[in-house]
Scaffold this active site. Structure first.
Site, PDB file in Angstrom:
ATOM      1  N   VAL A 272       8.031  11.962 -14.416  1.00  0.00           N
ATOM      2  CA  VAL A 272       7.904  13.176 -14.914  1.00  0.00           C
ATOM      3  C   VAL A 272       8.679  14.217 -15.415  1.00  0.00           C
ATOM      4  O   VAL A 272      10.078  13.982 -15.016  1.00  0.00           O
ATOM      5  CB  VAL A 272       7.660  13.863 -13.324  1.00  0.00           C
ATOM      6  CG1 VAL A 272       7.326  15.550 -13.464  1.00  0.00           C
ATOM      7  CG2 VAL A 272       6.246  13.275 -12.668  1.00  0.00           C
TER       8      VAL A 272
ATOM      9  N   GLU B  83       4.287  15.751 -16.063  1.00  0.00           N
ATOM     10  CA  GLU B  83       5.091  16.846 -16.460  1.00  0.00           C
ATOM     11  C   GLU B  83       5.069  18.108 -15.368  1.00  0.00           C
ATOM     12  O   GLU B  83       4.199  18.059 -14.493  1.00  0.00           O
ATOM     13  CB  GLU B  83       4.606  17.521 -17.598  1.00  0.00           C
ATOM     14  CG  GLU B  83       3.086  17.681 -17.808  1.00  0.00           C
ATOM     15  CD  GLU B  83       2.450  18.657 -16.865  1.00  0.00           C
ATOM     16  OE1 GLU B  83       3.184  19.573 -16.736  1.00  0.00           O
ATOM     17  OE2 GLU B  83       1.359  18.507 -16.354  1.00  0.00           O
TER      18      GLU B  83
ATOM     19  N   GLY C   7      -1.026  18.598 -12.500  1.00  0.00           N
ATOM     20  CA  GLY C   7      -0.097  18.010 -13.101  1.00  0.00           C
ATOM     21  C   GLY C   7       1.054  17.045 -12.494  1.00  0.00           C
ATOM     22  O   GLY C   7       0.343  16.427 -11.336  1.00  0.00           O
ATOM     23  N   GLU C   8       2.105  17.113 -12.557  1.00  0.00           N
ATOM     24  CA  GLU C   8       3.050  16.295 -11.721  1.00  0.00           C
ATOM     25  C   GLU C   8       2.831  14.822 -12.162  1.00  0.00           C
ATOM     26  O   GLU C   8       3.470  13.953 -11.525  1.00  0.00           O
ATOM     27  CB  GLU C   8       2.891  16.668 -10.369  1.00  0.00           C
ATOM     28  CG  GLU C   8       3.281  17.947 -10.082  1.00  0.00           C
ATOM     29  CD  GLU C   8       3.305  18.193  -8.481  1.00  0.00           C
ATOM     30  OE1 GLU C   8       2.981  17.344  -7.718  1.00  0.00           O
ATOM     31  OE2 GLU C   8       3.352  19.222  -7.998  1.00  0.00           O
ATOM     32  N   GLY C   9       1.932  14.388 -13.020  1.00  0.00           N
ATOM     33  CA  GLY C   9       1.585  13.119 -12.788  1.00  0.00           C
ATOM     34  C   GLY C   9       0.672  12.551 -11.746  1.00  0.00           C
ATOM     35  O   GLY C   9       0.438  11.058 -11.565  1.00  0.00           O
TER      36      GLY C   9
END
Length: 343
Positions: free
Chosen positions: A74, A166, A308-310
């Site tokens: 990330v 991300e 998000g955050e993967g």
């Protein structure tokens, strides 16, 4: 990996790397396809799991494929365009979330634990946001390439499957600007609500993207210029990580809207640049489905996620691990002494 070769302009180094990307190992893929026909199941009955096993073999360059060292990376960056009121959260949340990642309290931590995935987070100069793209360039060429190189080094510890994520307040605005610059269609088509902006916030977001497109209108023909003018450091690093994975034969799982925007830069440079990548999920953010169509990617999951955050990529990594395990672990008809069709 070795350092990028020096040339006249920083972006030339990136273009040279792209020009020398390895292709798939079709012998490994064919070996998987042949073995799949012998496994104790009707042909095609595992659907996309069979395709995933072939894809893994082709890009790992070995058969049967294995996923022993999966890694979620990330990348986090802050964006100057936040000054235009495009986010529901202050920029300080980016660092606070990184601290949450470090403490193991985020959603991505739990998913990585559930699927036994490695996890790394990269702080990309959070105290130095990119330039506000409505008024200037987000990054200069040298800084953009240096950040791409940093992303390439994220794989230094080794991995056999890479899931990319991300974190960055304001980065869905940058992603929307990248998509609009690459594909046209106008700002409203590509802007979504991100972290949950209200109607007025969405209007500001659209206005910001429109202003950026107008400001940079004479420089949108080169995808790398699009990246440095609109993108964040996390997006540049993701581009670098995708490229490094290709050079090192590591298959990649893309996360949602922002990761896809970064990947779209490489695809615009070379339509084969993402052949080693698979779309982990369909994000509920904005026009992600349209973006995936542009890239020719069919997502593995569609769970209405937009965190998000993967997180979507990490969930998909569980499926990819299963696909590898199923292919390598299943018995053949001969081994199990099971009659085949027509016997």
């Amino acid at each position: 990996m070795s350092a990028m070769p020096a040339s006249g302009l920083p972006f030339d180094d990136i273009r040279n790397l792209i020009a020398n990307m390895p292709g798939p190992d079709m012998a490994a893929a064919n070996t998987v396809r042949a073995r799949d026909k012998e496994l104790t199941k009707p042909a095609g009955s595992l659907g996309r799991l069979e395709e995933i096993a072939e894809w893994l073999a082709a890009w790992q360059g070995k058969a049967p494929p294995r996923v022993d060292r999966p890694l979620v990376c990330v990348f986090a960056g802050n964006h100057g365009v936040v000054a235009q009121g495009v986010s529901a959260f202050p920029q300080s949340v980016t660092r606070q979330m990184l601290e949450n990642f470090a403490a193991g309290g985020a959603a991505i931590n739990q998913i990585c634990a559930a699927y036994d995935l490695g996890f790394k987070v990269f702080d990309l100069a959070l105290d130095l946001p990119t330039g506000d793209f409505t008024q200037g360039d987000a990054l200069d060429e040298r800084a953009c390439v240096a950040t791409m190189a940093f992303g390439m080094e994220a794989l230094a510890g080794g991995a056999d499957l890479l899931a990319l994520g991300e974190m960055g307040i304001g980065n869905t605005t940058s992603a929307a600007a990248i998509f609009a610059a690459l594909y046209g269609g106008g700002a409203a088509q590509w802007c979504g609500r991100g972290t949950g902006v209200d109607d007025e916030g969405l209007k500001r977001k659209i206005t910001a993207v429109e202003a950026g497109l107008k400001f940079h209108a004479n420089h949108l023909g080169d995808p790398l210029e699009v990246l440095r003018r609109f993108g964040g450091r996390e997006m540049a690093a993701i581009c670098g990580a995708i490229l490094a994975a290709r050079l090192q034969r590591i298959p990649v799982i893309l996360d949602g809207y922002v990761v896809t925007a970064a990947a779209a830069i490489l695809h615009a440079l070379d339509s084969s640049a993402l052949d080693h990548c698979i779309a982990g999920h369909l994000s509920a953010e904005g026009a992600h489905a349209q973006a995936l169509v542009k890239l020719g990617k069919q997502p593995l999951l569609a769970l209405d996620m937009r965190l998000g955050e993967g997180t979507g990529a990490a969930l998909a990594a569980g499926l990819v691990k299963a696909a590898a395990g199923v292919h390598s672990g299943m018995a053949t008809f001969a081994q199990a002494q099971v009659s085949q069709k027509g016997e």
